[in-house]
Design a protein around this motif. Structure first.
Motif, PDB file in Angstrom:
ATOM      1  N   PHE A 141      -4.428   7.296  -0.964  1.00 57.25           N
ATOM      2  CA  PHE A 141      -4.060   5.972  -0.480  1.00 57.25           C
ATOM      3  C   PHE A 141      -4.212   5.017  -1.661  1.00 57.25           C
ATOM      4  O   PHE A 141      -5.270   4.973  -2.288  1.00 57.25           O
ATOM      5  N   THR A 182       0.873  -1.176   0.000  1.00 60.31           N
ATOM      6  CA  THR A 182       0.000   0.000   0.000  1.00 60.31           C
ATOM      7  C   THR A 182       0.907   1.221   0.000  1.00 60.31           C
ATOM      8  O   THR A 182       2.050   1.162   0.463  1.00 60.31           O
ATOM      9  N   ASP A 241      -3.985   1.072  -2.965  1.00 58.93           N
ATOM     10  CA  ASP A 241      -4.044  -0.300  -2.475  1.00 58.93           C
ATOM     11  C   ASP A 241      -3.474  -1.225  -3.545  1.00 58.93           C
ATOM     12  O   ASP A 241      -4.108  -1.481  -4.559  1.00 58.93           O
ATOM     13  N   GLU A 280       0.790   5.416   0.899  1.00 58.94           N
ATOM     14  CA  GLU A 280       0.043   6.533   1.473  1.00 58.94           C
ATOM     15  C   GLU A 280       0.801   7.819   1.182  1.00 58.94           C
ATOM     16  O   GLU A 280       1.993   7.932   1.456  1.00 58.94           O
TER      17      GLU A 280
END
Length: 130
Positions: free
Chosen positions: A109, A102, A111, A104
């Motif tokens: 964000f 992931t 995935d 950030e």
């Protein structure tokens, strides 16, 4: 002769119905096979390291500070000098496995878990609901 014609029409109808069933089932079959193949292929540590390096390089090119979270086993495989970056911080995340990741950023964000990406691909393969 009428019976033969009726049988031919029934066969044609059944063939069309089966073709429709196959067309509806095909994305799920492709999804399942792809998932199995990718999970089998991505157990190779060298592949995981290469994927991480590629992700880090793409993130570095953006220049935005980001946190890249990886499975603890993937972090353990990395040579810190080969993945060090001023804008990318790598952290172990025990909720991730294998090649999953992931990212950030201050604005987003991302995935990168394999199952999430495959589910998204399947969503695009499925015919629109009527």
């Amino acid at each position: 002769m009428r019976t033969l014609g009726d049988a031919a029409a029934a066969l044609t109808d059944r063939t069309a119905a089966l073709a429709g069933e196959i067309q509806r089932a095909l994305p799920a079959v492709v999804h399942l096979v792809t998932r199995k193949v990718l999970h089998r292929e991505l157990v190779d540590d060298a592949v995981v390291v290469a994927l991480v390096r590629a992700v880090v390089a793409r993130l570095e090119a953006q220049g935005t500070p980001v946190v890249l979270r990886l499975a603890p086993a993937a972090v353990a495989l990395l040579d810190p000098s080969s993945t060090s970056s001023s804008s990318v911080r790598i952290e172990a995340d025990p909720t991730l496995t294998g090649p999953d990741w992931t990212v950030e950023t201050p604005e987003a964000f991302l995935d990168g878990r394999l199952d999430t990406q495959l589910d998204e691909a399947l969503r695009h393969l499925e015919p629109p609901a009527a």
